[in-house]
Design a protein around this motif. Structure first.
Motif, mmCIF file in Angstrom:
data_model
loop_
_atom_site.group_PDB
_atom_site.id
_atom_site.type_symbol
_atom_site.label_atom_id
_atom_site.label_comp_id
_atom_site.label_asym_id
_atom_site.label_seq_id
_atom_site.Cartn_x
_atom_site.Cartn_y
_atom_site.Cartn_z
ATOM 1 N N GLU A 1 -1.670 10.478 2.328
ATOM 2 C CA GLU A 1 -2.590 9.993 3.433
ATOM 3 C C GLU A 1 -3.605 10.932 3.935
ATOM 4 O O GLU A 1 -4.921 10.826 4.035
ATOM 5 C CB GLU A 1 -1.839 9.572 4.528
ATOM 6 C CG GLU A 1 -2.836 8.936 5.592
ATOM 7 C CD GLU A 1 -2.035 7.747 6.520
ATOM 8 O OE1 GLU A 1 -2.596 6.913 7.173
ATOM 9 O OE2 GLU A 1 -0.896 7.603 6.521
ATOM 10 N N ALA B 1 -0.574 6.085 0.847
ATOM 11 C CA ALA B 1 0.751 6.514 1.135
ATOM 12 C C ALA B 1 1.640 5.325 0.732
ATOM 13 O O ALA B 1 2.868 5.345 0.334
ATOM 14 C CB ALA B 1 0.589 6.295 2.762
ATOM 15 N N ARG C 1 4.104 10.436 1.338
ATOM 16 C CA ARG C 1 3.168 9.587 2.310
ATOM 17 C C ARG C 1 2.246 10.345 3.309
ATOM 18 O O ARG C 1 1.024 10.156 3.135
ATOM 19 C CB ARG C 1 4.148 8.711 3.130
ATOM 20 C CG ARG C 1 4.811 7.449 2.481
ATOM 21 C CD ARG C 1 5.253 6.699 3.403
ATOM 22 N NE ARG C 1 4.507 5.770 4.441
ATOM 23 C CZ ARG C 1 3.701 4.804 3.881
ATOM 24 N NH1 ARG C 1 3.932 3.909 2.914
ATOM 25 N NH2 ARG C 1 2.955 4.191 4.873
ATOM 26 N N SER C 2 2.725 11.500 3.733
ATOM 27 C CA SER C 2 2.047 12.134 4.725
ATOM 28 C C SER C 2 0.827 12.833 3.839
ATOM 29 O O SER C 2 -0.268 12.997 4.243
ATOM 30 C CB SER C 2 2.856 13.065 5.627
ATOM 31 O OG SER C 2 1.926 14.124 6.169
ATOM 32 N N GLY D 1 -6.240 6.242 2.773
ATOM 33 C CA GLY D 1 -4.964 7.275 2.955
ATOM 34 C C GLY D 1 -3.780 6.037 3.125
ATOM 35 O O GLY D 1 -2.780 6.396 2.416
ATOM 36 N N PRO D 2 -3.873 5.048 3.900
ATOM 37 C CA PRO D 2 -2.921 4.132 3.929
ATOM 38 C C PRO D 2 -2.339 3.552 2.920
ATOM 39 O O PRO D 2 -1.212 3.449 2.502
ATOM 40 C CB PRO D 2 -3.498 3.056 4.934
ATOM 41 C CG PRO D 2 -4.314 3.786 6.087
ATOM 42 C CD PRO D 2 -5.048 4.817 4.798
#
Length: 184
Positions: A61, A164, A57-58, A160-161
């Motif tokens: 993003e 993620a 996820r990191s 990015g969100p």
């Protein structure tokens, strides 16, 4: 032992090149070490899956904000190769690993990249086994390729969100089948 797992490189003799040195790129060594710990039961697969979700996820993003045109072109080429009709399951698995590691490297955070690489590498044999057991390999490959393409599109668009969220769904989807259901 550290040389065997790739943490150190030792050179016999005298002079400036002699002695033991820590390997500059620990990705492979850390991946082998983590795979050994998973095999020995030091970490259960649920814990590895959860760590992978957090790291990726990191990575996705951050990649949406930091990936260079070269990073994106490399990931795009990997996806193109994954979509070739004659790609074998082991080749697909290697390319799949490569894609996720490429995105992590493009995130701009070297430690996150190294940890992502190690975690993904640690489950590569298990993912290969699951891919080989897929009842309909062409349909499975097509579905995974569609998810990878959507992920890359979101990274390219700088979302990015959404990237993620989608990578978490991707990991918990097919790759989440590696973790046995736990009775509630």
């Amino acid at each position: 032992m550290l040389e065997t797992i790739g943490v150190l490189v030792a050179h016999a003799g005298r002079g400036p090149d002699a002695g033991a040195r820590i390997v500059r790129n620990p990705d492979d060594a850390l991946g082998r070490l983590l795979r050994l710990h998973v095999a020995l039961g030091s970490y259960n697969l649920q814990d590895v899956l959860e760590a992978r979700v957090v790291l990726e996820r990191s990575s996705f993003e951050a990649a949406a904000a930091h990936a260079s045109a070269e990073d994106l072109a490399e990931a795009e080429e990997t996806l193109r190769r994954m979509q070739e009709p004659d790609v074998t399951v082991p080749e697909f698995n290697d390319l799949d690993t490569g894609f996720h590691v490429q995105i992590a490297r493009s995130s701009g955070n070297q430690l996150t990249s190294t940890l992502t690489s190690a975690v993904r590498e640690s489950v590569r044999p298990l993912i290969l086994k699951a891919l080989e057991a897929a009842e309909d390999w062409p349909a499975t490959a097509a579905a995974l390729n569609a998810e990878h393409a959507a992920l890359l599109t979101l990274v390219k668009e700088g979302d990015g969100p959404a990237a993620a969220d989608l990578v978490e769904q991707h990991i918990r989807g097919f790759h989440g089948t590696l973790v046995p259901e736990q009775a509630g």
